[in-house]
Enzyme design. Structure first.
Site, mmCIF file in Angstrom:
data_model
loop_
_atom_site.group_PDB
_atom_site.id
_atom_site.type_symbol
_atom_site.label_atom_id
_atom_site.label_comp_id
_atom_site.label_asym_id
_atom_site.label_seq_id
_atom_site.Cartn_x
_atom_site.Cartn_y
_atom_site.Cartn_z
ATOM 1 C CG ASP A 24 -42.511 12.015 42.917
ATOM 2 O OD1 ASP A 24 -41.310 12.017 42.579
ATOM 3 O OD2 ASP A 24 -43.082 11.028 43.421
ATOM 4 C CD1 TRP A 29 -41.538 14.714 31.697
ATOM 5 C CD2 TRP A 29 -39.371 15.228 31.457
ATOM 6 N NE1 TRP A 29 -41.434 15.624 30.677
ATOM 7 C CE2 TRP A 29 -40.111 15.957 30.510
ATOM 8 C CE3 TRP A 29 -37.986 15.393 31.499
ATOM 9 C CZ2 TRP A 29 -39.522 16.836 29.611
ATOM 10 C CZ3 TRP A 29 -37.383 16.258 30.594
ATOM 11 C CH2 TRP A 29 -38.156 16.970 29.662
ATOM 12 N NE ARG A 37 -32.576 10.685 39.625
ATOM 13 C CZ ARG A 37 -33.824 10.352 39.925
ATOM 14 N NH1 ARG A 37 -34.425 9.388 39.262
ATOM 15 N NH2 ARG A 37 -34.460 10.947 40.899
ATOM 16 C CG HIS A 41 -33.996 17.180 39.211
ATOM 17 N ND1 HIS A 41 -35.130 16.660 39.788
ATOM 18 C CD2 HIS A 41 -33.005 16.309 39.517
ATOM 19 C CE1 HIS A 41 -34.828 15.530 40.415
ATOM 20 N NE2 HIS A 41 -33.551 15.289 40.255
ATOM 21 C CB SER A 69 -37.360 15.610 51.182
ATOM 22 O OG SER A 69 -36.589 14.526 50.703
ATOM 23 C CD GLU A 71 -36.890 12.320 54.543
ATOM 24 O OE1 GLU A 71 -37.345 13.261 53.851
ATOM 25 O OE2 GLU A 71 -36.983 12.301 55.785
ATOM 26 C CD1 TRP A 73 -30.494 16.788 53.453
ATOM 27 C CD2 TRP A 73 -28.893 17.463 52.070
ATOM 28 N NE1 TRP A 73 -30.481 18.160 53.469
ATOM 29 C CE2 TRP A 73 -29.504 18.604 52.631
ATOM 30 C CE3 TRP A 73 -27.843 17.653 51.158
ATOM 31 C CZ2 TRP A 73 -29.114 19.908 52.318
ATOM 32 C CZ3 TRP A 73 -27.450 18.954 50.848
ATOM 33 C CH2 TRP A 73 -28.084 20.060 51.428
ATOM 34 C CG LEU A 135 -48.342 33.109 45.446
ATOM 35 C CD1 LEU A 135 -49.652 32.379 45.738
ATOM 36 C CD2 LEU A 135 -47.672 32.498 44.215
HETATM 37 C C1 FPP Z 1 -38.924 14.727 42.572
HETATM 38 O O1 FPP Z 1 -38.647 14.016 41.395
HETATM 39 C C2 FPP Z 1 -38.410 16.093 42.502
HETATM 40 C C3 FPP Z 1 -37.361 16.566 43.235
HETATM 41 C C4 FPP Z 1 -36.607 15.749 44.191
HETATM 42 C C5 FPP Z 1 -36.860 17.948 43.088
HETATM 43 C C6 FPP Z 1 -37.848 19.013 42.772
HETATM 44 C C7 FPP Z 1 -37.164 20.096 42.030
HETATM 45 C C8 FPP Z 1 -37.681 20.797 40.997
HETATM 46 C C9 FPP Z 1 -39.055 20.687 40.565
HETATM 47 C C10 FPP Z 1 -36.862 21.744 40.185
HETATM 48 C C11 FPP Z 1 -36.354 22.941 40.841
HETATM 49 C C12 FPP Z 1 -37.348 23.748 41.530
HETATM 50 C C13 FPP Z 1 -37.000 24.764 42.300
HETATM 51 C C14 FPP Z 1 -38.018 25.531 43.028
HETATM 52 C C15 FPP Z 1 -35.595 25.128 42.435
HETATM 53 P P1 FPP Z 1 -37.845 12.664 41.501
HETATM 54 O O2 FPP Z 1 -36.411 12.932 41.231
HETATM 55 O O3 FPP Z 1 -38.113 12.017 42.825
HETATM 56 O O4 FPP Z 1 -38.499 11.840 40.333
HETATM 57 P P2 FPP Z 1 -38.664 10.264 40.230
HETATM 58 O O5 FPP Z 1 -39.546 9.852 41.375
HETATM 59 O O6 FPP Z 1 -39.302 10.073 38.890
HETATM 60 O O7 FPP Z 1 -37.279 9.686 40.317
#
Ligand code: FPP
Length: 246
Positions: A24, A29, A37, A41, A69, A71, A73, A135
């Site tokens: 998260d 970041w 955003r 990612h 997740s 959610e 979507w 792993l």
């Molecule tokens: C939460 O940050 C993160 C996600 C919804 C996506 C996770 C994806 C990755 C780490 C990159 C790709 C990884 C793979 C394995 C393909 P957020 O957007 O909810 O952050 P915020 O809470 O600061 O808005």
């Protein structure tokens, strides 16, 4: 302690078998750097590589990552598209390295909503790495724990309806065996980054006795040092599973 000392401590005390992570903070970041955003990612992919390599070094058997997740979507279409593109890119870019490191990848979740090319790329990576045993990497995509439990309940209902199962045979083991994670040990350690203190519908059943570790670090900044610190903290915990201390 530096990473090498942490790793030695982890090895001496015995690593957790299964580490699960709610990644998260990508959005925050990026916002902190005035970037879109999607950049957050993208930077999060580097942290994924860090924890894959870190868990291998630590001798962890299973790493579960919450990548998208159910959610999620509901996020703006442009962000959903960016995340799906990133997943495809991750698969294309990391496939060789994951395979070379002996990682067996699985993708767990409701794939009916994935675009066919994304689902096909995921299937290919899963098939390619199926024989690896260093792993196990579970990537949870389009996953929600409640939906997973509903799916298990529907399967059980069908089996009862078809006369293959008696209602009295439904016990915890029967439910566990119908979860996506049926062949994995339960997570011992559940890490969430970015300072949030929630489980957010991730592995609700499986994490019943997991030790929780909430890190203030935003996911793109999470390194193997942070992972090792979480594991060492886990090793100091007194896990009682509802019993009294030994
Ligand atoms: C939460 O940050 C993160 C996600 C919804 C996506 C996770 C994806 C990755 C780490 C990159 C790709 C990884 C793979 C394995 C393909 P957020 O957007 O909810 O952050 P915020 O809470 O600061 O808005």
């Amino acid at each position: 302690m530096n990473a090498a000392d942490l790793l030695q401590t982890i090895r001496e005390n015995g690593p957790p078998r299964h580490v699960a992570i709610i990644m998260d903070g990508n959005g925050r970041w990026a916002r902190g750097r005035n970037l879109p955003r999607a950049f957050g990612h993208r930077s999060g992919m580097r942290a994924v590589r860090e924890v894959v390599e870190g868990t291998i070094a630590a001798g962890v058997e299973v790493l579960s990552l919450f990548a998208f997740s159910q959610e999620n979507w509901q996020r703006p279409a442009s962000e959903v598209k960016a995340l799906m593109t990133l997943l495809q890119e991750y698969i294309a870019r990391e496939s060789d390295a994951l395979h070379a490191q002996g990682v067996r990848v699985r993708m767990l979740g409701d794939f009916s909503r994935l675009a066919p090319p994304v689902a096909a790329a995921a299937d290919q990576l899963v098939a390619r790495t199926a024989g690896n045993d260093r792993l196990r990497l579970n990537l949870f995509i389009s996953y929600g724990s409640r939906a997973e439990l509903v799916r298990a309940a529907v399967q059980l209902a069908r089996e009862v309806r078809d006369g293959r199962l008696a209602p009295e045979e439904i016990d915890e083991e029967a439910i566990r065996a119908r979860l996506y994670t049926a062949d994995c040990p339960d997570p011992d350690l559940l890490i969430r980054t970015s300072g949030e203190q929630r489980i957010s519908n991730f592995l609700l059943w499986q994490a019943a006795y997991a030790e929780l570790y909430m890190s203030p670090v935003l996911w793109p900044d999470f390194t193997r040092q942070h992972l090792f610190e979480a594991i060492v903290a886990y090793q100091t915990r007194d896990r009682r599973f509802g019993r009294v201390s030994a």
